[in-house]
Design an enzyme around this catalytic site. Sequence first.
Site, PDB file in Angstrom:
ATOM      1  CE1 TYR A  53     -15.252 -23.798 -26.816  1.00 29.65           C
ATOM      2  CE2 TYR A  53     -16.014 -22.231 -25.325  1.00 29.65           C
ATOM      3  CZ  TYR A  53     -15.340 -22.607 -26.175  1.00 29.65           C
ATOM      4  OH  TYR A  53     -14.714 -21.592 -26.799  1.00 29.65           O
ATOM      5  CG  HIS A  83      -7.121 -15.716 -27.072  1.00 25.71           C
ATOM      6  ND1 HIS A  83      -6.617 -16.976 -27.121  1.00 25.71           N
ATOM      7  CD2 HIS A  83      -8.410 -15.926 -27.206  1.00 25.71           C
ATOM      8  CE1 HIS A  83      -7.323 -17.785 -27.643  1.00 25.71           C
ATOM      9  NE2 HIS A  83      -8.770 -17.223 -27.626  1.00 25.71           N
ATOM     10  CG  ASN A 196     -15.982 -15.742 -24.028  1.00 25.36           C
ATOM     11  OD1 ASN A 196     -16.521 -14.965 -24.800  1.00 25.36           O
ATOM     12  ND2 ASN A 196     -15.874 -17.045 -24.394  1.00 25.36           N
ATOM     13  CE1 TYR A 282     -35.574  25.374 -43.444  1.00 22.76           C
ATOM     14  CE2 TYR A 282     -34.678  23.178 -44.285  1.00 22.76           C
ATOM     15  CZ  TYR A 282     -35.611  24.259 -44.199  1.00 22.76           C
ATOM     16  OH  TYR A 282     -36.658  24.020 -45.151  1.00 22.76           O
ATOM     17  NE  ARG A 285     -37.005  28.532 -39.730  1.00 20.78           N
ATOM     18  CZ  ARG A 285     -37.644  27.917 -40.724  1.00 20.78           C
ATOM     19  NH1 ARG A 285     -38.563  27.075 -40.880  1.00 20.78           N
ATOM     20  NH2 ARG A 285     -37.091  28.151 -41.985  1.00 20.78           N
ATOM     21  CG  PHE A 330     -19.455 -14.562 -26.583  1.00 18.28           C
ATOM     22  CD1 PHE A 330     -19.634 -14.186 -28.076  1.00 18.28           C
ATOM     23  CD2 PHE A 330     -19.768 -15.624 -26.131  1.00 18.28           C
ATOM     24  CE1 PHE A 330     -19.873 -15.340 -28.931  1.00 18.28           C
ATOM     25  CE2 PHE A 330     -19.992 -16.819 -27.087  1.00 18.28           C
ATOM     26  CZ  PHE A 330     -20.028 -16.527 -28.604  1.00 18.28           C
ATOM     27  CD  GLU A 416     -14.618 -17.254 -32.310  1.00 20.81           C
ATOM     28  OE1 GLU A 416     -13.848 -16.300 -32.556  1.00 20.81           O
ATOM     29  OE2 GLU A 416     -14.099 -17.938 -31.221  1.00 20.81           O
TER      30      GLU A 416
END
Length: 511
Positions: A53, A83, A196, A282, A285, A330, A416
């Site tokens: 791959y 990309h 990646n 509050y 404190r 990744f 994905e």
Amino acid sequence: MTVIVQPTGIDPADVLAVARGDARVELSPAAVEAMAASRAIVDGIEASGRPVYGVSTGFGALANTSIEPRRRAELQHALIRSHAAGVGAPMPREVVRAMMLLRVRSLALGRSGVRPVLAQGLIDLLNHDITPWVPEHGSLGASGDLAPLAHCAIVLLGEGWVVGKDGERAPAADALHAAGLRPLELAAKEGLALINGTDGMLGMLLLAIADAEHLFAMADVTAALATEAMLGSERPFLPELHAIRPHPGQAASAANIHRLLQDSAIMDSHREDLAHAVQDAYSIRCAPQVAGAARDTLDFVRVTAARELVSVVDNPVVLPDGRVESTGNFHGAPLGFAADFLAIAAAEVGAIAERRVDRLLDVTRSRDLPPFLSPDAGVNSGLMIAQYTAAGIVAENRRLASPASVDSLPTSGMQEDHVSMGWAATKKLRTVLDNLTSLLAVELLAAVRGLQLRAPITPSPAGRAAMAALEPFAGRPGPDVFLAPVLEQARAVVAGPGLRATIESATGPLL
């Protein structure tokens, strides 16, 4: 300063030095050797013809598509071009520089199967102050930060855009030519190795950690000053009260506030007053309980980031025994969860600060301070609208505190099918912290106004330092002024190191 990237990685200080301090970057001989060794394994795989791959196949849903040897370099170039598909405004320079350095770190670990020239190409961009134009939208946080990293990688090819010296978008080819740099030709696996990984998410998280560390300490400062201005009690911050609930962040925050309230004539003036409230509200404190929980959250985030800094997040990875294996390293879930958790904590530090501002401005609760901290309220509105601004920012932070990491949209033909949204989580965390800076600036200004109005009684050393820092631009209580530039300068005081350093010189280091 020079950051030398080793095959064992880098540390957070290195990232800050390059991202914000423009430190130079160099590869160590050991890193070059580690990369060359892993590249030799990839070259052997190519020669053998085995399907692997990212080396001899397509990507994502195209992982089962075999690529013939003569087109594998073309595949890597096509990957970067396709990309680099982000849109929107450019990411800040410091984020892009952090991201590039972290990609160098990842390649230098020697598990990506790339030539050393690839890492050196990114280093050349950093050292020549060439900042790729990286759009804000495009990453889903798995397979890492693909689109943002591709916008960095495409500059190495002499394509894409960079941020020009005027801040505008400019052709990358022109920037490389002006710097005397030549575009790179990618070999098998190298385009994938450039994009990646979790480098964008991790870079933003590391920058956010540094900012949060400072802001959480400044939140103790502004809480102490507000407590002093409202004639609050220091007793809830005694160390023995926090030893019985041993959260370390709470103890540190309480110790800071208690120390900051010492040596104050204002505190002395009401300590034995029978009319003094038995218990403060509050927001006063419980300041250490909220800020301390945020500190403990930050500790968790710091550990997560440190682990990621020594992690191999590429895919596939080249193992020393010659295997090339696909991984899911990744995936940005660890960073997305951490960023969302820290955003929640930082939002609450800001929310409780705004509640103290509201008390300071309310004549029924501020213990004899004038309405809205104006000595001539009616004609003048004082800090009324500054509190509106703070309330609006708190509301925005609550929206931003909604976690991004619980969201997921499937992509790449369902290959994905679960993504981390870690890029979105870390990006919005930075916005929350920027908003926190504004909220603390409003509290700082309101507290200083309250201390000024307690004159002639003198405040603590911290109070005197804060008054000295703000009075040159904020002046003394009086008629209304154009408030926006005052708040901007108060933001700079909160964000910068000066006030904290001055206070620490008088009180000792803050925790």
